[in-house]
Design an enzyme around this catalytic site. Structure first.
Site, PDB file in Angstrom:
ATOM      1  N   LYS A 271      29.212  87.023  50.301  1.00 51.47           N
ATOM      2  CA  LYS A 271      28.951  88.200  49.454  1.00 51.47           C
ATOM      3  C   LYS A 271      28.231  89.230  50.309  1.00 51.47           C
ATOM      4  O   LYS A 271      27.148  89.725  49.959  1.00 51.47           O
ATOM      5  CB  LYS A 271      28.133  87.769  48.222  1.00 51.47           C
TER       6      LYS A 271
ATOM      7  N   ASP B  66      35.270  73.270  43.218  1.00 46.81           N
ATOM      8  CA  ASP B  66      35.574  72.774  41.873  1.00 46.81           C
ATOM      9  C   ASP B  66      36.742  73.531  41.233  1.00 46.81           C
ATOM     10  O   ASP B  66      37.627  72.915  40.633  1.00 46.81           O
ATOM     11  CB  ASP B  66      34.324  72.858  40.980  1.00 46.81           C
TER      12      ASP B  66
ATOM     13  N   ASP C 157      33.355  86.578  44.581  1.00 47.73           N
ATOM     14  CA  ASP C 157      33.898  86.857  43.249  1.00 47.73           C
ATOM     15  C   ASP C 157      35.404  87.088  43.332  1.00 47.73           C
ATOM     16  O   ASP C 157      36.168  86.588  42.506  1.00 47.73           O
ATOM     17  CB  ASP C 157      33.164  88.021  42.561  1.00 47.73           C
TER      18      ASP C 157
ATOM     19  N   TYR D 181      20.384  75.667  47.842  1.00 50.77           N
ATOM     20  CA  TYR D 181      20.036  74.368  47.265  1.00 50.77           C
ATOM     21  C   TYR D 181      18.873  73.705  48.015  1.00 50.77           C
ATOM     22  O   TYR D 181      18.274  72.758  47.512  1.00 50.77           O
ATOM     23  CB  TYR D 181      21.246  73.425  47.252  1.00 50.77           C
TER      24      TYR D 181
ATOM     25  N   ASP E 142      30.332  74.975  46.314  1.00 52.55           N
ATOM     26  CA  ASP E 142      30.225  74.125  45.128  1.00 52.55           C
ATOM     27  C   ASP E 142      31.151  74.668  44.028  1.00 52.55           C
ATOM     28  O   ASP E 142      31.948  73.942  43.428  1.00 52.55           O
ATOM     29  CB  ASP E 142      28.765  74.128  44.658  1.00 52.55           C
TER      30      ASP E 142
HETATM   31 MG   LIG Z   1      32.707  91.083  40.935  1.00 55.15          MG
HETATM   32 MG   LIG Z   2      30.294  71.136  41.876  1.00 56.41          MG
END
Ligand SMILES: [Mg+2]
Ligand SMILES: [Mg+2]
Lengths: 351, 351
Positions: free
Chosen positions: B187, B247, B219, B140, B243
């Site tokens: 990741k 959520d 993931d 970001y 983020d």
């Molecule tokens: Mg995956």
């Molecule tokens: Mg968010």
């Protein structure tokens, strides 16, 4: 006539592919078309014979057919090979050589298995959407990349043609699904690469004015899949966002091991279950063949444009499940367990 | 004595902050400490008076106190201002000026509201974990960034000190929670910046040998939050992964509007509900004050190291819910609805 290359691969691969080919032959007979099936070695099975996971011969065969059906690759036996000789590296190479830039994963909830979702039945029942994940670009491939003692860096980058082709594929699919709604997922409020993604998706959308296009931020999308998955019909998104979202979308179906996938390029396509090679149960007639059988259904939808054949396969799967057939992975405690061949026979009988 | 700057802000902000300050005064009286509360304008409320969303005076006050309590900012009235004059820009500036590099969000399921989750009760009941999201680095903020006609690009980058300080914060918090398990999410199988993140987290972990550290791919983590949220105690992750994960983690609690948050730096801290300013119900005594009241509890846990005070506040919230008090946002169809001040009084009465 459809020419199909079959790659059973390793572990449970040969058993589930055998089941899928039986179903393939059954729909061919019913619908009166011919299939030519050419079997090739790949992965550990190929390594043990040729010292290479992906031979030129297998690669050429995959390039000269209408579609590839893959079982699974890998296993304990080949885990300690150097990174670039591993089964995963061979799969990446195969995808790259075939130019497979889009990964399609359905999130489809089978009525008979709805109770196995961690989501409430009324929230998840009837969920049936498709995730289009860009597979060869984005932050997993962008340059520059690296790390040293004091910092690490990667680059999320998309070129115009990369976004155009997957957006077009998703809109075309939506068209075939009766002008289904397309949700494009990005983080355009913060990331310029996402703003670019969004711009291009909207440009391509101009060729599909009859289709509703919705933009959604990735953090909200991850919530919405859990809150109300039935709102989605077609999702299109970049590589890392698609990696995350297709996994959540699979999870909420409650039957991750039942899900097929397609990897699609402009000239080639490969179909495979999303589950692995499960070496612990290999060769024991215990594996669930449904994900691979559903991969054949996806092949008829996407490569051969024969939704009626795909529909027959999905209906036969649902029929077998409704009749109570359960392999070990989807049986509730106390339920009777059937074998790979029994499940296959039950599905073939319903074609 | 604790010196607290109170920023009611816009919309329902003044009502929910008023409720939270009543609770603050009640715990002060019970535990025998003093609080000095200094109120300042911020957001639209400040703009309407001074023509600026964040005055130097408010900023200085926030820098010279023990903790900031914020209600909410923004509303229709200021939506059409230029981007850099908007309430959101003021909030970003405030966070940056205060050096708030970590965002903490609890995923806590209230027993009385467990039915409002889309997850099954047995899956979600008892969930209580904290997400530490890095807030001022990662993709970001990374350079280079931009887009033109033909491509878009952003950079995910982490410096050593950025990872060290949030990892340390998460481990210290885990220590206070009785050596809770820490799950670091990245990741690293694909991204070098994630491999770097993982290396540094493990370096910092050497100072906390009594804490269990688990690495998880983003993931898979997104799936696991939906599959079995009770496996988590403390999550620490980068900006964009946090983020998304914070959520989803909030969503599965079924009561997004009830969740507090903390933004923490090495010298300052700001506490606020995660909900917005809800201008449509502002000034009507309808808003749910619980997220802001719970933000005060977080303040006592994190800034003042007084978990027993936080515990009193949480218990009082649970008591009021168990007694059946429901503001409109959390009432099931047919349930009686209480006002902001009634909910506040019910919680204060239980301190
Ligand atoms: Mg995956
Ligand atoms: Mg968010």
């Amino acid at each position: 006539m459809y020419k199909i290359v079959s790659i059973p691969g390793d572990g449970i691969g040969p058993e589930v592919v055998a089941g899928a080919l039986e179903v393939l032959n059954a729909v061919a007979k019913k619908h009166g078309f011919e299939v030519e099936i050419e079997e090739h070695l790949f992965g550990g099975a190929s390594y043990d014979v040729y010292g290479s996971m992906l031979t030129d011969e297998t690669l050429e065969a995959c390039k000269n057919c209408d579609a590839v059906l893959l079982g699974a690759v890998g296993g304990y036996k080949w885990e300690n090979l150097p990174h670039d000789k591993k089964p995963e590296a061979a799969l990446l190479k195969l995808r790259k050589e075939l130019g497979l830039f889009a990964n399609l994963r359905p999130a489809k909830v089978y009525d008979a298995l709805v109770a196995s979702s961690t989501l409430k039945t009324e929230v998840v029942q009837g969920t049936d959407f498709m995730v289009f994940r860009e597979l060869t670009g984005g932050i997993y491939f962008g340059q520059p990349r690296g790390y040293d003692e004091n910092r690490g860096w990667n680059t999320m980058v998309y070129e115009r043609y990369e976004v155009e082709r997957i957006a077009r594929l998703a809109f075309e699919y939506a068209q075939k699904r009766g002008n289904a709604k397309v949700t494009s997922i990005d983080k355009a409020n913060v990331l310029e690469v996402s703003q670019f993604w969004r711009n291009i998706v909207h440009e391509v959308h101009q060729d599909f004015p009859e289709i509703e296009l919705v933009d959604m931020y990735v953090d909200n999308a991850a919530m919405q899949v859990v809150r109300n998955p039935k709102q989605f019909e077609v999702i299109v998104t970049g590589n890392i966002f698609g990696d995350i979202l297709s996994d959540i979308s699979g999870m909420i179906t409650g039957s991750l091991g039942m899900l097929p996938s397609a990897s699609i390029g402009s000239e080639h396509a490969l179909y495979e279950p999303i589950h692995g090679s499960a070496p612990d149960i290999a060769g024991q007639n215990k594996a669930n063949p449904i994900a691979t059988i559903a991969s054949v259904a996806m092949m008829f939808e996407n490569s051969f444009n024969r939704p009626e054949v795909a529909g027959d396969i999905y209906a036969a799967i649902e029929g077998a499940l409704a009749a109570g057939l359960r392999t070990g992975d989807i049986a509730a405690p106390g339920e009777a367990i059937c074998s790979t061949t029994e499940m296959t026979a039950a599905i073939v009988a319903r074609i």
